[in-house]
Design an enzyme around this catalytic site. Structure first.
Site, PDB file in Angstrom:
ATOM      1  CG  ASN A 197      -1.678   1.275   1.404  1.00 35.34           C
ATOM      2  OD1 ASN A 197      -2.656   1.538   0.699  1.00 35.34           O
ATOM      3  ND2 ASN A 197      -1.234   2.100   2.351  1.00 35.34           N
ATOM      4  CE  LYS A 226      13.610 -11.117  -5.385  1.00 36.84           C
ATOM      5  NZ  LYS A 226      14.871 -10.393  -5.683  1.00 36.84           N
ATOM      6  CE1 TYR A 260      -0.019   8.300  -5.825  1.00 34.90           C
ATOM      7  CE2 TYR A 260      -1.845   8.351  -7.384  1.00 34.90           C
ATOM      8  CZ  TYR A 260      -1.316   7.957  -6.166  1.00 34.90           C
ATOM      9  OH  TYR A 260      -2.081   7.201  -5.297  1.00 34.90           O
ATOM     10  CE  LYS A 276      -0.392   4.768  -6.799  1.00 27.87           C
ATOM     11  NZ  LYS A 276      -0.236   3.813  -5.684  1.00 27.87           N
ATOM     12  CB  THR A 291      -6.016   9.797   3.361  1.00 28.24           C
ATOM     13  OG1 THR A 291      -5.277  10.096   2.156  1.00 28.24           O
ATOM     14  CG2 THR A 291      -6.975   8.640   3.106  1.00 28.24           C
TER      15      THR A 291
END
Length: 263
Positions: free
Chosen positions: A95, A128, A161, A165, A196
């Site tokens: 995350n 991984k 960003y 993504k 947030t």
């Protein structure tokens, strides 16, 4: 119990869990009965320890593991510590992320490299080492990465960003194919505007004509009154995707955006 799963999922690891979406996911999975390892960088240690106390108050075990997800040895050690203390690893939620606002013509290469290191390499390393552990255990598993609707569309001043993504979607699809024989699913959750600390941009929000989340809405091509929600909506989706009955969902990037984008 889902096909190929011999042992109930009991241990989860969440990166970037000191606040925001990561914190909400950690608490939701604790409510679901998971023991949880939570990660963040050392400067967020106090907030991370607060999350640990909240998890323990729910009657679950919690393990704080501080470290930078962009460092290979660090991620390897954090996964090993989780297995040593909590006994196994069933769910990885990669995350952790950073957001850098800059138009490409003004984008500092060091900032761009930092975004790629945390938002792409960090996810790859979590994938991984979680995958290696889950394959070793032989009981299946769930791996999730933090996507975004900005992993499906561009936006102004958001290249540092958006590019990571988009990359996470590709990583997720590749790993989903590779791990299918091991009954391990790999998906991303793709939020829209989630309220947030990351989306609280203060003066920039005001400059774009509104309050908390307005600048993020602008980046996403939304008006100031466009849809937004709290991090609990993402945690609820993650809660489902890690359940045994979600074994038939893999390689997906699932929107949680109030209907901004339709797949």
């Amino acid at each position: 119990m889902a096909p190929g799963q011999a042992t109930p999922f009991t241990v989860a690891f969440i990166t970037g869990a000191a606040q925001g979406i990561g914190r909400e996911i950690a608490l939701k999975l604790a409510d679901d009965g998971f023991n949880v390892a939570v990660n963040d960088i050392p400067s967020n240690a106090d907030n991370l320890n607060s999350v640990v106390k909240e998890i323990e108050a729910k009657g679950r075990k919690a393990l704080p593991v501080l470290g930078d997800v962009s460092e290979d040895d660090t991620v390897k050690a954090m996964v090993e510590k989780t297995v040593e203390v909590l006994g196994r690893l069933d769910v990885m939620v990669a995350n952790a992320a950073v957001a850098i606002i800059s138009e490409i013509v003004d984008l500092d290469v060091k900032q761009f490299d930092r975004a790629l290191a945390i938002n792409v390499r960090g996810v790859m390393l979590c994938y991984k080492y979680a995958a290696k552990q889950m394959v070793k255990q032989g009981n299946g598993g769930r791996i999730l990465g933090a996507g975004s609707i900005l992993g499906k569309r561009g936006g102004p001043a958001a290249a540092a960003y958006v590019a990571p993504k988009f990359a996470i979607r590709g990583l997720t699809q590749c790993l989903a194919i590779e791990l299918a024989p091991h009954k391990i699913t790999v998906n991303t959750y793709a939020p829209g505007v989630i309220l947030t600390a990351m989306t609280d941009m203060g003066a920039l929000d005001e400059a774009k004509g509104g309050g908390h989340g307005t600048a993020t809405k602008w980046v996403c091509g939304l008006p100031p009154d466009g849809p937004a929600a709290g991090p609990e909506v993402v945690a609820s989706l993650v809660s489902y995707l890690v359940k045994p009955e979600a074994y038939f969902i893999t390689g997906q990037s699932i929107n949680i955006d109030g209907g901004v984008d339709f797949n």
